[in-house]
Write an enzyme that holds these catalytic residues in place. Sequence first.
Site, mmCIF file in Angstrom:
data_model
loop_
_atom_site.group_PDB
_atom_site.id
_atom_site.type_symbol
_atom_site.label_atom_id
_atom_site.label_comp_id
_atom_site.label_asym_id
_atom_site.label_seq_id
_atom_site.Cartn_x
_atom_site.Cartn_y
_atom_site.Cartn_z
ATOM 1 N N GLU A 139 -13.255 16.083 29.562
ATOM 2 C CA GLU A 139 -12.632 16.913 28.541
ATOM 3 C C GLU A 139 -12.550 16.056 27.274
ATOM 4 O O GLU A 139 -11.992 14.954 27.309
ATOM 5 C CB GLU A 139 -11.239 17.346 28.985
ATOM 6 C CG GLU A 139 -10.582 18.319 28.025
ATOM 7 C CD GLU A 139 -9.217 18.779 28.498
ATOM 8 O OE1 GLU A 139 -8.566 19.517 27.739
ATOM 9 O OE2 GLU A 139 -8.799 18.382 29.602
ATOM 10 N N LYS B 219 -4.236 10.497 30.290
ATOM 11 C CA LYS B 219 -4.627 10.662 28.891
ATOM 12 C C LYS B 219 -3.424 10.996 28.018
ATOM 13 O O LYS B 219 -3.360 10.604 26.852
ATOM 14 C CB LYS B 219 -5.684 11.764 28.775
ATOM 15 C CG LYS B 219 -7.089 11.280 29.050
ATOM 16 C CD LYS B 219 -8.086 12.335 28.635
ATOM 17 C CE LYS B 219 -9.507 11.861 28.894
ATOM 18 N NZ LYS B 219 -10.488 12.904 28.534
ATOM 19 N N ARG C 228 -8.635 8.664 43.566
ATOM 20 C CA ARG C 228 -8.592 8.190 42.191
ATOM 21 C C ARG C 228 -8.513 6.662 42.166
ATOM 22 O O ARG C 228 -8.052 6.035 43.111
ATOM 23 C CB ARG C 228 -7.363 8.754 41.469
ATOM 24 C CG ARG C 228 -7.425 10.225 41.194
ATOM 25 C CD ARG C 228 -6.224 10.667 40.386
ATOM 26 N NE ARG C 228 -6.244 10.083 39.046
ATOM 27 C CZ ARG C 228 -5.346 10.368 38.115
ATOM 28 N NH1 ARG C 228 -4.351 11.192 38.383
ATOM 29 N NH2 ARG C 228 -5.421 9.818 36.919
#
Length: 798
Positions: A277, A507, A497
């Site tokens: 993104e 983020k 992760r």
Amino acid sequence: MVVVEGGDSPATEKLELFLSIGLDRRTAENALVNPKVTSNLVAVIEEAGVKGSSKTIGNLLYTVATKYPTNALLHRPVLIKYIISSKMKNSAQLDAALSFLSSVGSDSFDFKNFEEVSGVGVEVSIEEIKSTIEAVLEENMKSILELRYHINVGNLCGQVRKRHPWADAKLIKELIENNLPPILGEKTDADKEPMKKKKGKPVKFEDKTEAIVASSLLSEEEENPFSIFPNPEENIKVHTEIFFSDGNIWRAYNTKERLEQHLKATGGKVFTRFPPEPNGYLHIGHAKALYIDFGLAREKDGVCYIRFDDTNPVAERMEYIEHIKEIIEWMGWKPFKVTYTSDYFDHLYELAVELIKMGLAYVDHQTPEEIKEYREKMINSPWRDRPIEESLKLFDEMKRGMIEEGKATLRLKQDMQNNNKNMCDLIAYRIKFSTHPKAGDKWHIYPSYDYSHCIVDSLENITHSLCSLEFEIRRPSYYWLLLVLGLYQPHVWEYSRLNVSNTVMSKRKLNRLVTEKWVDSWDDPRLMTLAGLRRRGVSSTSINAFIRGVGITRSDNSMISLDRLDYHIREELNKTAPRTMVVLHPLKVIITNLDKESILYLDARMWPHAPPDDASSYYKVPFTRVVYIESSDFRLKDSKDYYGLAPGKSVLLKYAFPIRCTEVIYGENLDTFVEVHAEYEPVKETKPKGVLHWVAEPSPGAEPLKVEVRLFEKLFLSENPSELEDWLGDLNPHSKEIINDAYAVPSLAGASIGDKFQFERLGYFAVDLDLTDKKLVFNRTVTLRDSFSKGGSSKPVK
């Protein structure tokens, strides 16, 4: 274990049924714990029509109940007949049969082919097995004699089964184990002790660099982490089961025709995608995703897209898009194509209209708070059952910008009573009056990630849709949407992760650090952004080596110590960074027995591992009457464990001469000193135990090359600051130190941005972007193993 009480209860009846086919009690009781296994096993026994059977047949029937591919349920009775007639006798034959049936799905199949693939009718005599075992033992005799009873019997069994795939595995193991004592004799005490493992048990926090070094005996998955992924032509098995609150179960899989269409479009190649993104800079967690997405494509001779998930114009910028493309190239990955979800906005809109027409989507007016409340209470929205024509009209008005932002959404009509909240009528579209960085002002509605991601995966013919484990709960909704739209279904796989200590990788948190000026920029060397790591002097090669070492499993979600990354950085820089000398905190030393006008040009080694006669491995350093050493390399009082300079003591100036302190010039009091006088030994008769780095005046009276050096430490004090409520309060106040007046040898004057060096005894450093014509600026990339900064003067470092 299930405790069954009462002789006539349903559980008791099922337990007796399971025991009647030869299952042991523990297996039978464990089956009752899982309603799905219970239901399947009862159905299998009924299809078999047996009231009692041998243990062998019972265990095979149990395997059918627990492993049978649900896309081929039509053929299960056929397989069961093979088992009860003893045409299929062991687990090897059954496993082959299950694999065959999963690939044909519900289509008809050739029985002759099925029997050949499954080993039906193949008889392997015990004499054949014994003969093969004898040959395998002879081939492995050297290892057997070395490892004795620690020999991997499973490996030996595998070698036998390669030659007799339909032989009884248990019999093979038993015969091999019976053959070892005649060869090795009785077990010794050493044989009885467990063999020490090379790899320790995973821990929550890793804090030792030694844990980095992998075992020399790697499994296939460790040698090739991509071996776990299926090939594109195998994507016909059931991906997942979608459970509904009314008891229905949908099974997601590709039909044979749909898979053939997909393979025709891709040429049978692996297609993956990296879908960032564009709302910030990539961090080291993205390096793992890049490694998996691009790495799988490269390993399988396939291709990987970069697909920007640009569905939220509020947070997205062209700056981020351009940076992401550039940093991915720097990481060593080349995309097949660069695409954007916005490329498919028209198609996505058309599919949304089709969903409304199918009665599977509706326009809703609930607020975010109301949606959350209704989901928790499992209550349908009051607008859920509005007429289809009304939703079509309202959705068109949403598209044309006629409805206020926040006043309407398009929601999928899934299952509001589902225990999985990601199946509770997810939002497909929302209104946003923001300029899109690529599409401009064309759209007033934007698709959600949950709606667009799976559809674009399908439209781009992605074979393997890879994402981190927090998306696993979204799997049912991913396949629900593809099923109702009749689209090709990629193989979805989630991995753990990457969690790295003493940093944050959200983020949102990174954005706060940057926008609120807690750090200097997105490429601040203290951040674990890829841009920050690059600026600090870390190479993409080191990052990728670190990621490969961490692995791509689903299970290990531990906190990885930053020391592990530092290990890989040092390993590379030790081989690639030339040595040089810089003094951070200079203390003036006057060599009193050297003439004031003298300049000696000495050879210093850039590459210590190069042959001594290789002239290119040396650089020249001036040695003059005034030299500078680290102020911490001088003490007024000597001690046994101190290797620096002290009054009356000698040390060796590396590449130069031994010097002995003869006088100390004090400052305002006897606790401070500003200058040291010493004498050097031109003939080098003394062999001091301490070796110091140094920088001399390049010519009499001329100041050495002055450089700025930036020392970086961990950004956060805690290993896991993300779990703290006041995570900003955990910032390390000493994470950055700027030294403005360090001295360097003259040869560094020509260094350029990005050049990397080992400052002897100090660490590895890289030239920063802030370099100017007037000043060199260096960032410390990583300390040395035997870090100078931790203990003042140190033992000699080679």
